[in-house]
Design an enzyme around this catalytic site. Structure first.
Site, short mmCIF file in Angstrom:
data_model
loop_
_atom_site.label_atom_id
_atom_site.label_comp_id
_atom_site.label_asym_id
_atom_site.label_seq_id
_atom_site.Cartn_x
_atom_site.Cartn_y
_atom_site.Cartn_z
CG HIS A 1 -4.49 -0.64 -0.53
ND1 HIS A 1 -4.44 -0.43 0.82
CD2 HIS A 1 -4.81 -1.94 -0.68
CE1 HIS A 1 -4.71 -1.56 1.46
NE2 HIS A 1 -4.93 -2.49 0.56
CB SER B 1 -0.93 -0.05 1.23
OG SER B 1 -1.75 1.10 1.28
CG ASP C 1 -5.64 -5.65 2.45
OD1 ASP C 1 -6.05 -6.81 2.64
OD2 ASP C 1 -5.78 -5.04 1.37
#
Length: 862
Positions: free
Chosen positions: A64, A37, A156
C-alpha cells in the site's frame, strides 16, 4: 551560460527492460506474490535476505503506497538481496531470480507471465491492490502460484490467498506475533486460507522445500496401474470415512491425489505410504485433509454473466409462471460460507421489486454444506470489508450493514436462507424446488457419482425448475432431463418425462408429472373438481378470512370480504388497517401484534360495521399462527356475521335510549381523539424516518472518510518507514565521509554558487578562523592564514569554466599548501558550487630547500 546546470542529468539504467514475453499461459517457473502494508518494509527485508541465490523464482511485491509520493522501495530492498529489484512496468515480462515492486497509484495484474499496470478506480479509500494481483496470479499460474501476506492493516490479501488455495497453489502468512501490524495476517488465518504460518525469515525456506518435493504420482492412470499406490489411497479414504463419516471413494482420483500431494509437500513427507502412516499417528491431520478436499472458497456474485442471465431471463421466467404470486423454493448445495446463497436472495429481491412489486412473491432458500464450520460461518452472515470489490455500492448499501471490520447481511436477506449441514451424496435431496444452484461441485466427482446426482436433481426440481451448474460442468448424458436455457451460461430447465426411470440413490416411488404449483397431478390442479369445489365452499359457505403479517399487510384472502374491507382512495394500499371499513379499523388497532404474542385467539364480538349506509354486526376472531413453518408469524383474521333482526337496517336516532346516545357520543369523541393521535404518531414517525435517513447518510460519509483516513494512515506509515530508512542511511554516509576526510588530514571547504561557506572539515580550521556558526557566510568574510588573495576570484573562474585550478601558496608562519579548486557536481550531474582542498606540502618544501643547499646548481621547482 547557466552556471547552475552544465550538462544533461545522468539517466540511470535499469536491470530489466520492459518487454513482452512470448510465453505460453502460465509461467515455467514459480511466481511469488507478496502483499504487505504498514510495517511491511522490515518484514520484506527479513524475507528477501533469506531467499537463497539462484532460487528460480520471480517475486512481485504489492504494498500500500501513497499515490502522490514516489516510492523508494525498490532502492531500499536492493540493499538486502543480490537479485535485481526493479519497479514494475507495463507489459514487463517476469524473469526468474528477479524482484518486481508495484509503482505508486497503480494496480498490478498478470497475464501469461507478463505484468500489466492498471489505473485504479479511486486513489484513496477502500483499495485492495493485494487481492487484485493475487487473484490474477491464481488465474495465470494456477497450482504454481505462491501467495504471501506479511505485516499490514486491514484484510487485504485474504481473498487473493483464497483464490490461490482454490487453484491448489501455496499460501503463506507471516506469524502475527512477529508483525508490526497483525491485522492482515490474522484475517487470512481466521479465514482458513493459510497453508503455512511462520516468521518472515522462515518463509523462503518453506517455499523452497515445498517446490523441491518429488510428486509421487503424475497421472491418475499411473496411480491405478500401481497396486500399492491405489491401496494407500483406499486406506486414506477409509480413515477419512471413519473420522468424518463421509465417503470420498467416488471423488475424482486426480482431485484426491492433487490435494493429498499438497499436504505431503507441506509436511515434507516422502510418498503416499508415508502419509498414511502419518495419518495414523496424527488423527488431527485427517481434519485438515477433510477441509482441503472440500475446497470451500467462493465469493459474492461469482461469474457476473451468470447472475446477469438469472436476473434478466431465468428468474423472471419463473415469476411469470405464477401470476398470483407464490413462495418459491431454492437449494444451494455446497454453499460454503454462504456467499452464493445470499447472492441469490439479493438478486431475487431485486427482480421482484423491479418487475412485480405488487405481487406476493417470496423465496425460501435451503443452503447446505458438508463443512459444519462453514455452515456456522454462513449463518452469522458477517463478511470482511474485501467483499466491497465483488458487490456494487448500491447493493452493499441496501442489503448490508457495516460493522467493525466488515459487513453483515441485513436481517430480511438472512431470513430468506436456511443453512444446514447436509451430505449431497448420502442424504435425501430437497424436493419441489424451483431453482437448484450446484456450481463447481460436480467437477470434483467421478463419472459414477455424477450419473447418480443428476437424476436426483431432476427429481428434486418442480415442473419447469431451473438447474444452475458451474462453467466447466454439464448435464452429460441427461439431455432428455434438462434443456439448456442459454449456450453461454450453464443454466438448464427441467424437462418433463411421462414416467421416471428407476434412479439409484432415490428412496421414493416415481411421481406423476408435476403441475405449475409443484404438486403432483397429470393436469393443472386448478382445473380439478376438488379445487373448484373447495373454492365454491370458501366463497359461498365458509366465513370470510384474510391472512396478514405483523404489519397488517394482506397476504391471502379467502371468501368474500367486500362487506368488511374496501380499497382505500389514492395509491394502492393492501394493508388491512387502510382497507378495513368503519367499525373494524379502530377495533383492529394493536390486536394483530397482541395475537402474535399469545397462543389463544382474540375474539371481538358485536362490532358494528358500516357498509354503505347499513350496519352489520360482526364477530371478529384474530389468531396468531405458529404452524406450519411457512405460516409462522402470520395472523389469520376471520369475519363472522351475527344474524339479528336489528342488523339489517341502521337504527333510527329516536329509538336509541339517552344512555346509548351518550355512550355513542363518547365513543365518537374517543375515536376522533385516537385518530388525531394516530395522525400525530404517523407524522412523528415520518420525521424520525427522515432523521434516520439523514443519520444514515452522515454515517456513510463518515465511513468513507474513515476508510480514506485509514488508507492514508497506512500510506503515510509506509512513506515514513522509507524516509526513516533513508535518513539512517544518510546518517551513516555522513559519518563515513566525515571520518574519511578527517583521516586524510586534508583541509577541505565547500562553497555554493554564491561563494558562501556550505561545509568544512576539521583541518580547515588550521588555515581559516572557522567556527560552526560561519556556515552560510561569504568566503571573503573569513580570516585566513593563507597568502592567497585571489582565492575567491579563482573559485568564480572555476565555477564559470568548469576547469579546475591548482596553485602552491604559503602562510605567514612558513607553511606551504597545494590548493586545488574543483567544481561541485551533484548525483544528477548538476554544478552546485566548488570544492577547495588544501594539501600540506611544508615538508616537501623543506626537503627542496635542503637539496638546493647541497646542490646549488640544480633546479628543484615545486
Amino acid at each position: 551560460m547557466n552556471k547552475a546546470v552544465r550538462s544533461s542529468p545522468v539517466t540511470a539504467t535499469t536491470f530489466i527492460s520492459p518487454a513482452v514475453a512470448s510465453a505460453q499461459p502460465g509461467s515455467e517457473f514459480p511466481i511469488v506474490g507478496i502483499g504487505c502494508s504498514a510495517g511491511g518494509l522490515e518484514a520484506l527485508e527479513a524475507f528477501l535476505s533469506h531467499v537463497p541465490a539462484s532460487c528460480g523464482m520471480a517475486f512481485v511485491i504489492i504494498q500500500h503506497l501513497d499515490p502522490t509520493h514516489s516510492s523508494a522501495l525498490a532502492e531500499l530492498l536492493q540493499r538486502v538481496t543480490p537479485m535485481p529489484v526493479v519497479e514494475a512496468g507495463d507489459r514487463m515480462a517476469l524473469l526468474p531470480d528477479c524482484v518486481y515492486v508495484i509503482p505508486p497509484n497503480k494496480d498490478l495484474s498478470l497475464l501469461h507471465g507478463v505484468l500489466y499496470l492498471i489505473e485504479p478506480v479511486e486513489q484513496r479509500g477502500l483499495r485492495l491492490p493485494i487481492d487484485f494481483f493475487l487473484r490474477s496470479l491464481a488465474d495465470d499460474c494456477r497450482e504454481k502460484a505462491i501467495g504471501v501476506v506479511l505485516s499490514g492493516m486491514g484484510s487485504d490479501g485474504m481473498l487473493g490467498l483464497g483464490a490461490i488455495k482454490e487453484k491448489s497453489g501455496l499460501t503463506l502468512v507471516q506469524e502475527p506475533q512477529s508483525a508490526k501490524a497483525d491485522s492482515m495476517p490474522k484475517s487470512a488465518i481466521r479465514a482458513g486460507v493459510a497453508d503455512i504460518v511462520a516468521p518472515p525469515e522462515s518463509l523462503p525456506g518453506r517455499i523452497v522445500s515445498y517446490l523441491h518435493r518429488q510428486p509421487f504420482a503424475e497421472l491418475p492412470a499411473q496411480v491405478e496401474a500401481q497396486a500399492d499406490l491405489q491401496s494407500s489411497l483406499d486406506k486414506i479414504i477409509i480413515l477419512l470415512r471413519h473420522r468424518s463419516g463421509n465417503d470420498f471413494s467416488l471423488y475424482k482420483t486426480s482431485t484426491l491425489y492433487r490435494r493429498i500431494e499438497r499436504r505431503t509437500a507441506l509436511l515434507q513427507i516422502d510418498g503416499i505410504a508415508g502419509y498414511v502412516a502419518y495419518l495414523r499417528e496424527n488423527p488431527q491431520e485427517l481434519d485438515l485433509l477433510f477441509k482441503e478436499l472440500l475446497i470451500g472458497v467462493t465469493n459474492f456474485f461469482r461469474d457476473p454473466a451468470l447472475w446477469e442471465f438469472l436476473g434478466t431471463t431465468a428468474i423472471p421466467g419463473l415469476l411469470a409462471d405464477y401470476p398470483d404470486g407464490r413462495t418459491l423454493r431454492a437449494w444451494v448445495p455446497a454453499c460454503s460460507s454462504g456467499e452464493e446463497a445470499y447472492s441469490l436472495a439479493i438478486l431475487f429481491k431485486e427482480v421482484v421489486r423491479r418487475l412485480v412489486p405488487e405481487r406476493h412473491f417470496s423465496l425460501q432458500i435451503y443452503a447446505t454444506d458438508l463443512d459444519v464450520d462453514a455452515v456456522d460461518k454462513a449463518r452469522r452472515g458477517f463478511f470482511p470489508r474485501n467483499i466491497a470489490v465483488d458487490i456494487m455500492p448500491d447493493r452493499l448499501a441496501r442489503y448490508f450493514t457495516e460493522e467493525d471490520g466488515g459487513y453483515r447481511v441485513n436481517k430480511d436477506i438472512r431470513e430468506m436462507v436456511v443453512f444446514a449441514p447436509h451430505n449431497i451424496i448420502s442424504d435425501p435431496p430437497f424436493t419441489k424446488l424451483d431453482l437448484l444452484s450446484c456450481r463447481n461441485l460436480l467437477i470434483y466427482f467421478g463419472p459414477e457419482l455424477q450419473k447418480r446426482l443428476l437424476p436426483q436433481f431432476h427429481y428434486a426440481l418442480a415442473r419447469n425448475g431451473i438447474l444452475v451448474l458451474g462453467s466447466a460442468e454439464s448435464v452429460g448424458d441427461f439431455t432428455d432431463c434438462f434443456a439448456p436455457l442459454d449456450g453461454k451460461v450453464r443454466v438448464f430447465r427441467r424437462v418433463e418425462q411421462v414416467s421416471s426411470p428407476s434412479w439409484s440413490g432415490i428412496s421414493a416411488a416415481p411421481r406423476p408429472v408435476a403441475n405449475s404449483s409443484g404438486e403432483p397431478g397429470q393436469a393443472d390442479y386448478r382445473e380439478s373438481v376438488e379445487y373448484l369445489t373447495d373454492q365454491l365452499i370458501q366463497q359461498s359457505y365458509a366465513p370470510a378470512a384474510v391472512l396478514v403479517n405483523a404489519d397488517g399487510d394482506i397476504l391471502y384472502i379467502s371468501g368474500r370480504t367486500g362487506k368488511y374491507l374496501e380499497p382505500a382512495a389514492g395509491k394502492v394500499n393492501i394493508n388491512i388497517h387502510a382497507m378495513a371499513r368503519e367499525g373494524l379499523r379502530d377495533a383492529l388497532t394493536g390486536v394483530i401484534r397482541n395475537a402474535l404474542r399469545q397462543s389463544e385467539a382474540i375474539v371481538l364480538n358485536g362490532l358494528e360495521v358500516d357498509n354503505d349506509g347499513t350496519t352489520q354486526i360482526v364477530n371478529l376472531t384474530v389468531q396468531g399462527l405458529e404452524k406450519p413453518d411457512l405460516l409462522r408469524n402470520r395472523v389469520l383474521i376471520v369475519f363472522s356475521d351475527v344474524k339479528s333482526g336489528a342488523a339489517g337496517r341502521k337504527p333510527r336516532k329516536g329509538q336509541a335510549s339517552e344512555r346509548e346516545t351518550t355512550l355513542l357520543q363518547e365513543l365518537n369523541q374517543t375515536r376522533e381523539a385516537l385518530r388525531t393521535t394516530q395522525e400525530e404518531m404517523q407524522s412523528s414517525l415520518e420525521e424520525v424516518k427522515s432523521a434516520n435517513e439523514e443519520l444514515q447518510a452522515t454515517n456513510e460519509e463518515l465511513t468513507t472518510s474513515k476508510e480514506e483516513l485509514q488508507s492514508m494512515n497506512e500510506e503515510l506509515q509506509t512513506v515514513n518507514t522509507e524516509q526513516q530508512t533513508r535518513v539512517d542511511e544518510m546518517t551513516w554516509v555522513q559519518n563515513d565521509m566525515t571520518n574519511l576526510l578527517n583521516s586524510t588530514e586534508i583541509a577541505t571547504i565547500f562553497l555554493d554558487n554564491e561563494m558562501k561557506l556550505r561545509r568544512f572539515t576539521t583541518h580547515a580550521t588550521h588555515l581559516f578562523k572557522l567556527i560552526p556558526g560561519d556556515v552560510g557566510r561569504a568566503l571573503s568574510d573569513i580570516v585566513s592564514d593563507l597568502d592567497y588573495p585571489q582565492l575567491r576570484d579563482d573559485a568564480l573562474a572555476v565555477l564559470d569554466t568548469l576547469i579546475f585550478r591548482e596553485k602552491t601558496v604559503s602562510t605567514g608562519d612558513g607553511r606551504w599548501f597545494r590548493v586545488r579548486v574543483m567544481p561541485y557536481r551533484t548525483h544528477e550531474n548538476m554544478i552546485n558550487g566548488v570544492v577547495i582542498t588544501f594539501i600540506d606540502i611544508t615538508e616537501i618544501k623543506r626537503l627542496e630547500g635542503e637539496l638546493r643547499k647541497l646542490n646549488p646548481g640544480a633546479d628543484h621547482g615545486a
